[in-house]
Write a protein that holds these residues in place. Structure first.
Motif, PDB file in Angstrom:
ATOM      1  N   LYS A  57       0.828  -1.204   0.000  1.00 14.25           N
ATOM      2  CA  LYS A  57       0.000   0.000   0.000  1.00 14.25           C
ATOM      3  C   LYS A  57       0.869   1.263   0.000  1.00 14.25           C
ATOM      4  O   LYS A  57       0.646   2.206  -0.775  1.00 14.25           O
ATOM      5  N   VAL A  58       1.860   1.234   0.899  1.00  8.12           N
ATOM      6  CA  VAL A  58       2.764   2.402   1.017  1.00  8.12           C
ATOM      7  C   VAL A  58       3.475   2.660  -0.305  1.00  8.12           C
ATOM      8  O   VAL A  58       3.557   3.798  -0.788  1.00  8.12           O
ATOM      9  N   LYS A  59       3.935   1.551  -0.861  1.00 12.35           N
ATOM     10  CA  LYS A  59       4.635   1.665  -2.142  1.00 12.35           C
ATOM     11  C   LYS A  59       3.721   2.260  -3.195  1.00 12.35           C
ATOM     12  O   LYS A  59       4.106   3.107  -3.993  1.00 12.35           O
ATOM     13  N   TYR A  60       2.480   1.789  -3.139  1.00 12.98           N
ATOM     14  CA  TYR A  60       1.511   2.250  -4.135  1.00 12.98           C
ATOM     15  C   TYR A  60       1.237   3.750  -3.968  1.00 12.98           C
ATOM     16  O   TYR A  60       1.258   4.511  -4.928  1.00 12.98           O
ATOM     17  N   TYR A  61       0.999   4.131  -2.711  1.00 11.90           N
ATOM     18  CA  TYR A  61       0.726   5.552  -2.446  1.00 11.90           C
ATOM     19  C   TYR A  61       1.920   6.426  -2.809  1.00 11.90           C
ATOM     20  O   TYR A  61       1.767   7.500  -3.393  1.00 11.90           O
ATOM     21  N   ASP A  62       3.085   5.941  -2.456  1.00 12.32           N
ATOM     22  CA  ASP A  62       4.312   6.698  -2.754  1.00 12.32           C
ATOM     23  C   ASP A  62       4.462   6.914  -4.255  1.00 12.32           C
ATOM     24  O   ASP A  62       4.680   8.027  -4.739  1.00 12.32           O
ATOM     25  N   ALA A  63       4.294   5.814  -4.964  1.00 11.87           N
ATOM     26  CA  ALA A  63       4.444   5.878  -6.415  1.00 11.87           C
ATOM     27  C   ALA A  63       3.378   6.777  -7.031  1.00 11.87           C
ATOM     28  O   ALA A  63       3.668   7.612  -7.910  1.00 11.87           O
ATOM     29  N   SER A  64       2.155   6.621  -6.528  1.00  2.63           N
ATOM     30  CA  SER A  64       1.072   7.407  -7.109  1.00  2.63           C
ATOM     31  C   SER A  64       1.240   8.901  -6.790  1.00  2.63           C
ATOM     32  O   SER A  64       0.934   9.760  -7.617  1.00  2.63           O
TER      33      SER A  64
END
Lengths: 142, 188
Positions: free
Chosen positions: A101-108
């Protein structure tokens, strides 16, 4: 035919033979008695042995099946049935979800920032171009 | 089965001559008849009967009572003796060859001629049967042993013995019919 059978039953050995044979037989010695466990003990021994063998067989069967299940048939299934490993798996699964999730939010967020930057730059450029166009078309010197 | 047979057996097992004598006197005639019908000769029947009872006396201390009469055990010894007799001896005397004299009952009286003829006819019919059917007919219909005891002697189930008994009797009736009225007439 019954009466004939009955008549056949009247055949008997000769009395002389009977007496002579009996005398000869009884003059012979008997075989020594073989050692035999008394009936009560032998039956008790038999039932005990049966019980012990049944218990051993049951133990071997259960332990064998358990071993077979764990090692041979399906190690995955066996480990899946272990409560501790399931908990571990579950907790690690949650962590993985959170990291993802964190990775996703960071990337987004980064992508959004880049996109916004690009968008604002494009708008600014377009505004400048339009200003220059207006300026050139209404040039009073022309 | 003798009354108090267990008592006599236990005494005979300890070497008591008198007790064995009681068992011998009781069972000798039926074992003798069984062997006589199987071997067909009075002399051979006497020899084999002697061997059977000698073997019984010698091995008596190791005999285990299992709820069956002693006769079951004696018949088993007798059957084995007859099998050994035919295995080792070269002569195969048929039951038809049994002399009239050997078939004469000790207490013979009136109607001896008729009886001899009839008995001759029956023994010929029995001789035509299979060996196991012969055993069955002798034990069941001549000695009148119960089916359970015959099953023990033959090493078969009671059901199998009943089935055998039915077949043996049918074969015997057919043989008797042929013996009396000649072979069945078949139209061409």
């Amino acid at each position: 035919m019954d009466h004939l059978f009955t008549k056949l039953k009247t055949i008997e050995p000769a009395r002389e033979f009977q007496a002579r044979s009996k005398m000869l037989i009884l003059s012979e010695a008997q075989q020594p008695r073989r050692f035999a466990v008394p009936q009560f003990f032998s039956s008790m021994l038999r039932s005990s042995v049966t019980f012990a063998l049944s218990a051993a067989m049951l133990f071997l069967l259960v332990s064998g099946l358990s071993l077979l299940n764990k090692q041979v048939i399906s190690p995955a299934v066996a480990s899946a049935l272990d409560a501790q490993s399931l908990t571990r798996e579950m907790s690690s699964f949650n962590i993985q979800i959170q990291i993802a999730k964190v990775k996703y939010y960071d990337a987004s967020a980064q992508q959004l920032q880049v996109a916004l930057g690009e968008t604002s730059q494009t708008i600014h450029t377009n505004a400048l171009d339009e200003t220059q166009l207006h300026t050139s078309s209404y040039d009073p010197s022309l | 089965m003798i009354e108090g047979e267990k008592y006599y057996i236990e005494k005979a097992q300890r070497g008591d001559h008198e007790a064995f004598g009681v068992l011998y006197d009781h069972y000798l005639p039926q074992i003798y008849r069984f062997i006589l019908f199987k071997v067909g000769s009075k002399a051979e029947a006497e020899d084999l009967t002697h061997e059977v009872f000698l073997s019984a006396w010698r091995t008596m201390p190791n005999y285990r009572m299992q709820g069956h009469p002693l006769s079951s055990w004696l018949y088993q010894i007798a059957r084995n003796a007859v099998i050994d007799f035919y295995r080792t001896a070269k002569h195969h005397i048929q039951i038809e060859m049994v002399s009239e004299d050997s078939l004469q009952p000790v207490a013979s009286g009136q109607d001896s001629l008729d009886r001899s003829l009839e008995m001759e006819q029956v023994k010929k019919c029995i001789a035509q049967l299979r060996p196991d059917y012969q055993d069955l007919i002798i034990m069941r219909f001549i000695e009148e042993l119960p089916t359970a005891e015959i099953a023990t002697v033959l090493g078969k189930s009671e059901g199998a013995v009943r089935l055998m008994q039915h077949r043996a009797l049918n074969d015997l009736k057919a043989a008797y019919h042929t013996q009396t009225y000649g072979p069945p007439f078949h139209e061409a």
